[in-house]
Motif scaffolding. Structure first.
Motif: not given
Length: 177
Positions: A1-8, A17-26, A34-42
């Motif tokens: 996962m790159n830095l831009e994805q981590q910041l999003k 995030l706006p609704e459209g981007e929030a759905r994409d990130v969800a 890896e994204a699930q683990a980072l979201a849990g830590e955050l």
């Protein structure tokens, strides 16, 4: 996962995030472990910060505190936009800067004219050169060329008639520049 994805992902956890981007990130978090683990830590970090943040107490009410900040900002803006002429030192400097420039130009002009005049006076008298000959047997003829900027002294034996004899041999030639 790159830095831009981590910041999003962090912005998604914080609800920024706006609704459209929030759905994409969800959807991205649902697919990537890896994204699930980072979201849990955050989320855990966010809960620790919210629950343990020190409360800042103001000595005045919030409205009074912000009005003091606004008055200070306005005071600094008026000081920066102060009309010229408020201070006599400002007026004096504003007047003296161009005057000192004019005085400097006048001084340099007079100085250069004086130096030029002195040089031209020296040049006009410089063709009068005195050559002293201590020998009774040797004569001299001097010539100064203004265009060549050269002074020539022609030495000859006095028993030869140099002016009438063009083939007379000179004793010595001296060239000064």
């Amino acid at each position: 996962m790159n830095l831009e994805q981590q910041l999003k992902l962090q912005a998604w956890v914080d609800g920024e995030l706006p609704e459209g981007e929030a759905r994409d990130v969800a959807a991205f978090v649902h697919e990537q472990s890896e994204a699930q683990a980072l979201a849990g830590e955050l989320r855990v970090t966010k809960s620790f910060l919210v629950g343990n943040e020190l409360e800042a107490k103001l000595p005045e009410s919030g409205d009074f505190y912000w009005s003091k900040i606004q008055r200070e900002i306005e005071r600094e803006e008026t000081a920066a936009a102060r009309p010229p002429g408020v201070s006599w030192t400002f007026d004096w400097r504003r007047l003296m800067a161009p005057l000192s420039g004019v005085a400097l130009i006048a001084f340099l002009s007079i100085l250069s004219l004086n130096v030029f005049h002195r040089q031209s006076a020296d040049d006009s008298a410089s063709y009068l050169v005195e050559v002293e000959n201590l020998s009774e047997d040797i004569g001299s003829i001097s010539y100064r060329s203004q265009s060549e900027n050269m002074f020539v002294v022609y030495l000859y034996k006095k028993d030869q008639d140099v002016e009438n004899d063009p083939e007379a041999e000179p004793v010595d030639d001296t060239f000064l520049q």
